[in-house]
Design an enzyme around this catalytic site. Structure first.
Site, mmCIF file in Angstrom:
data_model
loop_
_atom_site.group_PDB
_atom_site.id
_atom_site.type_symbol
_atom_site.label_atom_id
_atom_site.label_comp_id
_atom_site.label_asym_id
_atom_site.label_seq_id
_atom_site.Cartn_x
_atom_site.Cartn_y
_atom_site.Cartn_z
ATOM 1 N N HIS A 1 0.711 -1.234 0.008
ATOM 2 C CA HIS A 1 0.136 -0.036 0.081
ATOM 3 C C HIS A 1 0.740 1.309 0.203
ATOM 4 O O HIS A 1 0.778 1.995 -0.853
ATOM 5 C CB HIS A 1 -1.029 0.068 1.318
ATOM 6 C CG HIS A 1 -1.723 1.289 1.302
ATOM 7 N ND1 HIS A 1 -1.725 2.018 2.350
ATOM 8 C CD2 HIS A 1 -2.505 1.980 0.521
ATOM 9 C CE1 HIS A 1 -2.387 2.970 2.137
ATOM 10 N NE2 HIS A 1 -2.867 2.887 1.208
ATOM 11 N N HIS B 1 -1.715 1.037 8.137
ATOM 12 C CA HIS B 1 -3.059 1.140 7.617
ATOM 13 C C HIS B 1 -4.034 -0.098 7.708
ATOM 14 O O HIS B 1 -4.926 -0.477 6.944
ATOM 15 C CB HIS B 1 -3.247 1.517 6.160
ATOM 16 C CG HIS B 1 -2.436 3.092 5.993
ATOM 17 N ND1 HIS B 1 -1.045 3.165 5.510
ATOM 18 C CD2 HIS B 1 -2.867 4.338 6.303
ATOM 19 C CE1 HIS B 1 -0.755 4.485 5.649
ATOM 20 N NE2 HIS B 1 -1.734 5.198 6.024
#
Length: 176
Positions: free
Chosen positions: A105, A124
């Site tokens: 990510h 995250h």
């Protein structure tokens, strides 16, 4: 103070043609010189990966991550001896796998969780399943974790990294 230079179409085309011919005369010998240098192979689309020793399979702790770098020092990875046969696994039991430890990510470090057999990103909250080729389970990531290709030498019980399936975060190419 109107010192405009007017160039006719015929003069412009003649000048442009002369300039193009001069550039062509310089570029053609350069291309021939490039053709004379040996390339890796005209049909190869990927660069060769280095072969790097990771460890002795029987001495790797079961269900714990072993840190190493591959294909270079700027690419942190984990090798894990799962304890049961898994897809892409090597070793006497087919249970040793390895992955990049950079989340797909945003490149945050992932950490191995032996209880769930997943890699978890603390930034995250993406999770990757190490038993199914680093498949993304949940979170912000949209791609699987890059899996390090491994080879096993039964004579020496050693595991070697030989390539990467997937693109390491932040790179245009895994081989720099």
């Amino acid at each position: 103070m109107d010192d405009e230079v007017k160039v006719g179409r015929r003069f412009f085309l003649k000048s442009g043609g002369t300039a193009a011919a001069a550039v062509g005369a310089v570029v053609i010998p350069i291309r021939n010189a490039e053709a004379a240098t040996p390339a890796v192979s005209a049909s190869v689309t990927t660069l060769p990966y280095p072969k790097k020793a990771i460890g002795i399979a029987s001495k790797m702790p079961v269900n714990q991550a072993v840190a190493f770098s591959y294909p270079d020092a700027s690419s942190p990875c984990y090798a894990i001896r799962i304890g049961s046969t898994v897809p892409g696994g090597v070793g006497p039991n087919g249970d040793v796998v390895a992955y990049s430890s950079l989340c797909t990510h945003m490149g945050c470090p992932v950490v191995y969780d032996g209880g769930t057999k997943t890699m978890k990103c603390g930034c995250h909250f993406s999770m990757f399943d190490v038993e199914t080729n680093g498949q993304m389970v949940c979170g912000q990531a949209t791609e699987n974790l890059p899996q390090i290709k491994l080879e096993y030498d039964a004579k020496t019980d050693s595991v070697h990294a030989t390539g990467v399936d997937g693109l390491i975060y932040g790179r245009q190419s895994n081989i720099l």
